[in-house]
Write an enzyme that holds these catalytic residues in place. Structure first.
Site, mmCIF file in Angstrom:
data_model
loop_
_atom_site.group_PDB
_atom_site.id
_atom_site.type_symbol
_atom_site.label_atom_id
_atom_site.label_comp_id
_atom_site.label_asym_id
_atom_site.label_seq_id
_atom_site.Cartn_x
_atom_site.Cartn_y
_atom_site.Cartn_z
ATOM 1 N N SER A 108 0.846 -1.194 0.000
ATOM 2 C CA SER A 108 0.000 0.000 0.000
ATOM 3 C C SER A 108 0.879 1.241 0.000
ATOM 4 O O SER A 108 2.015 1.219 0.481
ATOM 5 C CB SER A 108 -0.924 0.006 1.222
ATOM 6 O OG SER A 108 -1.844 1.084 1.155
ATOM 7 N N ASP A 109 0.339 2.311 -0.550
ATOM 8 C CA ASP A 109 1.061 3.582 -0.531
ATOM 9 C C ASP A 109 0.046 4.718 -0.555
ATOM 10 O O ASP A 109 -1.035 4.594 -1.139
ATOM 11 C CB ASP A 109 1.998 3.715 -1.736
ATOM 12 C CG ASP A 109 2.949 4.890 -1.585
ATOM 13 O OD1 ASP A 109 3.946 4.750 -0.844
ATOM 14 O OD2 ASP A 109 2.696 5.956 -2.178
ATOM 15 N N GLN A 110 0.401 5.816 0.097
ATOM 16 C CA GLN A 110 -0.473 6.983 0.132
ATOM 17 C C GLN A 110 0.277 8.233 -0.306
ATOM 18 O O GLN A 110 1.410 8.470 0.120
ATOM 19 C CB GLN A 110 -1.019 7.197 1.547
ATOM 20 C CG GLN A 110 -2.020 8.349 1.634
ATOM 21 C CD GLN A 110 -2.561 8.514 3.039
ATOM 22 O OE1 GLN A 110 -1.910 9.095 3.889
ATOM 23 N NE2 GLN A 110 -3.756 7.988 3.280
#
Length: 202
Positions: free
Chosen positions: A78-80
């Site tokens: 995941s990445d934001q």
């Protein structure tokens, strides 16, 4: 032919490819046993790369990196990226950068792009999704920015504001169809992709 046995999805290890304690705490809510492995991925944006594309690319790169080390496992990456008028804002890392980010976001609407990828090399499974969370910031003066940063020190948080903590006081509104996405892992989408990968959830 490979001598490595093919495991049923229910027997595969579940690995969170992240060093984030926030994502660890969120994934634990699903009640599934899992391990954690930190990915080794360069998070530098490419020239002209839009925030949604950056978040998607990094989430998949993280999942693939960890999956290469654990090919039988189901791996979550995941990445934001905070998206301010098309410009990516990552983790500030320092007080000065956090102050600059909050000044730039004062009175603005910021889209927090949280990407998710689930990968299993052994089964050939690979799917991704993206949750976009619209966040409206209040008009902030330098005094309240400084007080907030001293109190919470959100230097490991994209956009420099922890909505699950005191940072919520900096906001006017949050709009999302996946409530945990803003914290770092969209659990509705995570559950959906894990079911697609063959895991049984409640």
């Amino acid at each position: 032919m490979s001598d490595v046995p093919t495991l049923p999805a229910a027997d595969r290890a579940l690995i969170l490819g992240s060093s984030s304690r926030y994502r660890r705490e969120l994934l634990a809510r699903l009640g599934l046993p899992f391990e954690v492995a930190a990915p080794d991925v360069d998070e530098t944006p490419r020239p002209g790369e839009a925030p949604p594309a950056l978040a998607r690319r990094l989430a998949l790169a993280k999942a693939r990196d960890v999956a290469a080390r654990f090919p039988q496992a189901i791996v979550i990456g995941s990445d934001q990226v905070a998206d301010l008028a098309g410009q990516p804002l990552g983790k500030p890392g320092t007080h000065e950068r956090a102050r600059a980010q909050l000044r730039a976001m004062s009175g603005q609407t910021v889209i927090f792009q949280t990407a998710l990828s689930v990968v299993c090399l052994a089964s050939g499974f690979e799917q991704s999704d993206l949750a976009a969370v619209e966040v409206r910031f209040r008009a902030l003066d330098d005094g309240e920015i400084e007080r907030y940063l001293r109190a919470e020190q959100p230097y490991d948080c994209a956009g420099s504001a922890r909505s699950e903590g005191l940072g919520v006081a900096l906001l006017d509104a949050i709009y999302s169809d996946d409530p945990t996405a803003l914290v770092g892992l969209p659990l509705i989408r995570t559950a959906r992709l894990l079911r697609a990968a063959g895991r049984v959830l409640p």
